[in-house]
Every structure is written in structure tokens, then in C-alpha cells.
Motif scaffolding. Sequence first.
Motif, PDB file in Angstrom:
ATOM      1  N   ASP A 239       0.838  -1.202   0.000  1.00  0.00           N
ATOM      2  CA  ASP A 239       0.000   0.000   0.000  1.00  0.00           C
ATOM      3  C   ASP A 239       0.869   1.247   0.000  1.00  0.00           C
ATOM      4  O   ASP A 239       0.556   2.243  -0.664  1.00  0.00           O
ATOM      5  CB  ASP A 239      -0.905   0.024   1.238  1.00  0.00           C
ATOM      6  N   SER A 240       1.960   1.184   0.755  1.00  0.00           N
ATOM      7  CA  SER A 240       2.871   2.326   0.820  1.00  0.00           C
ATOM      8  C   SER A 240       3.508   2.598  -0.539  1.00  0.00           C
ATOM      9  O   SER A 240       3.608   3.753  -0.974  1.00  0.00           O
ATOM     10  CB  SER A 240       3.964   2.061   1.867  1.00  0.00           C
ATOM     11  N   ASP A 241       3.937   1.524  -1.239  1.00  0.00           N
ATOM     12  CA  ASP A 241       4.495   1.683  -2.591  1.00  0.00           C
ATOM     13  C   ASP A 241       3.477   2.344  -3.513  1.00  0.00           C
ATOM     14  O   ASP A 241       3.817   3.247  -4.294  1.00  0.00           O
ATOM     15  CB  ASP A 241       4.874   0.319  -3.182  1.00  0.00           C
ATOM     16  N   LEU A 242       2.234   1.887  -3.438  1.00  0.00           N
ATOM     17  CA  LEU A 242       1.173   2.395  -4.296  1.00  0.00           C
ATOM     18  C   LEU A 242       0.899   3.868  -4.008  1.00  0.00           C
ATOM     19  O   LEU A 242       0.879   4.702  -4.923  1.00  0.00           O
ATOM     20  CB  LEU A 242      -0.098   1.568  -4.093  1.00  0.00           C
ATOM     21  N   ASN A 243       0.722   4.202  -2.737  1.00  0.00           N
ATOM     22  CA  ASN A 243       0.413   5.587  -2.370  1.00  0.00           C
ATOM     23  C   ASN A 243       1.549   6.524  -2.742  1.00  0.00           C
ATOM     24  O   ASN A 243       1.318   7.645  -3.239  1.00  0.00           O
ATOM     25  CB  ASN A 243       0.129   5.680  -0.875  1.00  0.00           C
ATOM     26  N   GLN A 244       2.778   6.088  -2.497  1.00  0.00           N
ATOM     27  CA  GLN A 244       3.926   6.939  -2.812  1.00  0.00           C
ATOM     28  C   GLN A 244       4.027   7.199  -4.309  1.00  0.00           C
ATOM     29  O   GLN A 244       4.319   8.323  -4.736  1.00  0.00           O
ATOM     30  CB  GLN A 244       5.215   6.290  -2.303  1.00  0.00           C
ATOM     31  N   SER A 245       3.773   6.162  -5.104  1.00  0.00           N
ATOM     32  CA  SER A 245       3.857   6.323  -6.555  1.00  0.00           C
ATOM     33  C   SER A 245       2.779   7.277  -7.067  1.00  0.00           C
ATOM     34  O   SER A 245       3.035   8.095  -7.955  1.00  0.00           O
ATOM     35  CB  SER A 245       3.717   4.958  -7.234  1.00  0.00           C
ATOM     36  N   ILE A 246       1.597   7.181  -6.500  1.00  0.00           N
ATOM     37  CA  ILE A 246       0.497   8.073  -6.904  1.00  0.00           C
ATOM     38  C   ILE A 246       0.828   9.515  -6.550  1.00  0.00           C
ATOM     39  O   ILE A 246       0.768  10.420  -7.398  1.00  0.00           O
ATOM     40  CB  ILE A 246      -0.819   7.639  -6.227  1.00  0.00           C
ATOM     41  N   GLU A 247       1.179   9.742  -5.292  1.00  0.00           N
ATOM     42  CA  GLU A 247       1.411  11.107  -4.811  1.00  0.00           C
ATOM     43  C   GLU A 247       2.674  11.721  -5.405  1.00  0.00           C
ATOM     44  O   GLU A 247       2.749  12.934  -5.605  1.00  0.00           O
ATOM     45  CB  GLU A 247       1.472  11.099  -3.291  1.00  0.00           C
ATOM     46  N   LYS A 248       3.666  10.886  -5.696  1.00  0.00           N
ATOM     47  CA  LYS A 248       4.909  11.365  -6.305  1.00  0.00           C
ATOM     48  C   LYS A 248       4.644  12.031  -7.649  1.00  0.00           C
ATOM     49  O   LYS A 248       5.364  12.940  -8.069  1.00  0.00           O
ATOM     50  CB  LYS A 248       5.869  10.181  -6.471  1.00  0.00           C
ATOM     51  N   ASN A 249       3.603  11.570  -8.340  1.00  0.00           N
ATOM     52  CA  ASN A 249       3.280  12.094  -9.673  1.00  0.00           C
ATOM     53  C   ASN A 249       2.182  13.158  -9.637  1.00  0.00           C
ATOM     54  O   ASN A 249       1.443  13.338 -10.607  1.00  0.00           O
ATOM     55  CB  ASN A 249       2.895  10.930 -10.582  1.00  0.00           C
ATOM     56  N   ARG A 250       2.063  13.820  -8.495  1.00  0.00           N
ATOM     57  CA  ARG A 250       1.143  14.965  -8.319  1.00  0.00           C
ATOM     58  C   ARG A 250      -0.318  14.574  -8.531  1.00  0.00           C
ATOM     59  O   ARG A 250      -1.115  15.342  -9.064  1.00  0.00           O
ATOM     60  CB  ARG A 250       1.524  16.110  -9.266  1.00  0.00           C
ATOM     61  N   ILE A 251      -0.647  13.363  -8.106  1.00  0.00           N
ATOM     62  CA  ILE A 251      -2.032  12.883  -8.165  1.00  0.00           C
ATOM     63  C   ILE A 251      -2.559  12.817  -6.741  1.00  0.00           C
ATOM     64  O   ILE A 251      -1.929  12.220  -5.868  1.00  0.00           O
ATOM     65  CB  ILE A 251      -2.096  11.486  -8.821  1.00  0.00           C
ATOM     66  N   LYS A 252      -3.713  13.435  -6.505  1.00  0.00           N
ATOM     67  CA  LYS A 252      -4.268  13.482  -5.156  1.00  0.00           C
ATOM     68  C   LYS A 252      -5.240  12.324  -4.936  1.00  0.00           C
ATOM     69  O   LYS A 252      -6.146  12.107  -5.732  1.00  0.00           O
ATOM     70  CB  LYS A 252      -4.983  14.811  -4.901  1.00  0.00           C
ATOM     71  N   ILE A 253      -5.048  11.600  -3.840  1.00  0.00           N
ATOM     72  CA  ILE A 253      -5.927  10.485  -3.490  1.00  0.00           C
ATOM     73  C   ILE A 253      -7.111  11.002  -2.689  1.00  0.00           C
ATOM     74  O   ILE A 253      -6.946  11.747  -1.722  1.00  0.00           O
ATOM     75  CB  ILE A 253      -5.166   9.431  -2.657  1.00  0.00           C
ATOM     76  N   LEU A 254      -8.313  10.620  -3.092  1.00  0.00           N
ATOM     77  CA  LEU A 254      -9.526  10.913  -2.330  1.00  0.00           C
ATOM     78  C   LEU A 254     -10.116   9.584  -1.868  1.00  0.00           C
ATOM     79  O   LEU A 254     -10.420   8.726  -2.689  1.00  0.00           O
ATOM     80  CB  LEU A 254     -10.540  11.669  -3.191  1.00  0.00           C
ATOM     81  N   ASN A 255     -10.246   9.428  -0.567  1.00  0.00           N
ATOM     82  CA  ASN A 255     -10.739   8.169  -0.009  1.00  0.00           C
ATOM     83  C   ASN A 255     -11.799   8.495   1.043  1.00  0.00           C
ATOM     84  O   ASN A 255     -11.471   8.728   2.203  1.00  0.00           O
ATOM     85  CB  ASN A 255      -9.577   7.377   0.595  1.00  0.00           C
ATOM     86  N   ASP A 256     -13.068   8.556   0.606  1.00  0.00           N
ATOM     87  CA  ASP A 256     -14.154   9.067   1.445  1.00  0.00           C
ATOM     88  C   ASP A 256     -13.826  10.463   1.931  1.00  0.00           C
ATOM     89  O   ASP A 256     -13.899  10.793   3.129  1.00  0.00           O
ATOM     90  CB  ASP A 256     -14.440   8.122   2.622  1.00  0.00           C
TER      91      ASP A 256
END
Length: 380
Positions: A239-256
Motif C-alpha cells: 500500500d505504501s508503494d502504491l500511495n507513494q507512486s500516486i502522490e509522487k506524480n502529483r495525483i491526489k488520493i480521495l478516499n471518502d
Amino acid sequence: MNLIHFFTLGFFPEYIVMGIILGILIGIYTLFRVKYALNDSNLSKNKQIIISSIIAILSFLFCLNIWSMGAILIFYLFISSLIADLIRIIQKYLIKEKHLNFIPIIHKKGLLAIIIFTIIILGSVYGMNHIELTEYNLTTDKIDNKSYSILFISDVHYGTVQNTQLVKDSILKMNNLKPDIVLLGGDIVDERTTKDSMQEIFEELGKINSTYGTYYIFGNHDRQPYTSDYENGNRTFTDSDLNQSIEKNRIKILNDDKITINNDFVLVGRSDAEWEDSINRTDVNEILNESDLSKNIAVLDHQPVEYEENAQEGVDLQLSGHTHGGQVFPYGMIYDLSGRLNYGEYEIKDMKQIVSSGLTGWGWPMRNEAKCEYVLININ
């Protein structure tokens, strides 16, 4: 697609009854159809029965896991044979054209069914390897003197059943659209996506330029919960790998969670609903608490669920994926007959619900229902 995927891809035991029913139906048909094809052979009656029985039993076993590649291929061969039977009946009783006398020969030996089967498979492979733009034009009285373009991408399942270069080429075309907002609707990766491929796809998606940013929600596959269905039995990234890769590329995660965009949009990003009948997540009215309902409210939810509740809460637009539009026949037809939202644009009270068929597909490297697509929503 390796041998393990051919038999075990996506096994869900709750569908075993459907597999047994389908297997019995196809098995019985196969028994008589193969025996009919062998009637004129030099084989003894006992050998004909043995061969027919073995093929019928194998057909039955392939069908037990209805989500496997084997089941789909057996089903399409069954459908192809039924179509061939129909052609033979029409030729024999209705047309009776002497120039079509070759049909009884190629029908009996199964060649006509194989020709039809080949056409279906080639068409399905073609469908998986072509990505199109789908546009929707919506109007609202909640935005004054402005228009917005929203690029919606869902169900990429990167690095699994579709050529990765085709995905990259499509992302270049998306960038040329110059969207105001980019929304990623989940299942960007899945259990067969390697860590390197996971990092690669988010790097590619992060290159899409937009005015107000890129936002992402989790689908039911992104965090690789179904590893028992695959040969490695383990996750390829954390999960940490996934979140870091998403946020590293200036993509914001919305989770509820929600965010206000340019003081015009309230965007709600939902956690995945998992199984549709066992949703356990924050109610949308809690997320929208104290939100200004005079603004345009959009909900990004991987699965097209809770749309009636969202419409009741004053949501203007819900965007979902997950269904793949069925992807391969007859799954889309089953979705439609069950009354669930499958593909396209729906109107629920004053809310628009758009369900995308996804950029790629899951499991099978084929598509013959809906299309591979990315979606542009123009709001005026």
C-alpha cells in the motif's frame, strides 16, 4: 495469459452453481455434437462414445469456473456451434440452394463452427486493442459563465491484458484534450501488475496536464486483494508503494473525502464498495456535511452503486467504472437483465450517472461488449 490463468483467473466460489448449470448444458450438447461429427468416421461405436464422453467431460470441467479463460472459450465454441446449426437448418429447409451444398459437409465436421468461432475471437481481440474517446455534454445552472472539461479514466489494469504502448499512446491523445480536471476512477492496476508497471502507469498518468489537477480513487483491484487467484499468491507492491507512486506524480488520493475545485465544484472521492451487497463505508451525507449544495457536486465512485442515495443528497454527477460494460458476452447482458447499471449515461432524479467501460479490461485479453474508452465530460 499462462496455463494457470487459463483455469483459475478470478475464481469466486459463489458462482459455482452457475458454472455447474452451464457445464451440464454445454457438456450434454457436446456429447451429442461430437458423436454426430464422428458418425462417418472409421472409429468403432465404442471409441466414438469414449471420445465424445471425454470431450464432454472436459467441457463441463472448463465451465466450472465461469470467470476463467477456458470457460469463455468453451462458451464461445458452444455459441458458434449453435449458430452453425441454425445456418444448416436455414439452408436445409428454407433456402435449399444447390450452390450451398458445401454447408452440410463443413457443418457436420464442425468446420463451420470453427470458422464462426475464429471470427468471434479475432473480433474480440481487435476490440481489446482499440481505445476510443467517448464524449458527454452536460448542462448546469450552478456554474455562471464558465465551462469545464473533465477527463475520466477508469479500469486500466495496466500491464495485464492490453499492449502497454497502446495505453501510453492513448495518454498522449488525452493530453491533447487539455482537460480542466482529470479523474482516475480506480483499478488502474491489479493483482498481475508488477511493481515496475505500477510505477510506470502513474508516471504516465501524471504527465497529463490539467488546469485544476488529477484526482484518484481506489478500485477493488488496485491494492491487490485477490492474490489467491493468481500464480504468485503474493502482492507485488505494498500500500505504501502504491500511495507513494500516486502522490509522487502529483495525483491526489480521495478516499471518502472531498475537495472544492475553483470554488465551483465539490468533488467527493469514495472508498471502494467492495462487494455491492456488503458496503461498509462512510455515508455520503457525512462527507457532504456543511458543503454548499449550490455548487456543482460530483461523486467519483469506482462501482456504480448508491446512486439513488447520492441523487437524494443533491449530487449532480456520479462517475463510475468497474463493470467494463460487460467486456465479454454475455456478462453485460446479465448486468442489464439484473437491473444494475452497466454502461453509458443514466438519469437518476436530477443527477447524471456515467458508467465507463474502462480503458482496458480485466482477465481476458478480449472485448466484444462495449469498447475500450476514455471519457471526456463537457459541462456547460
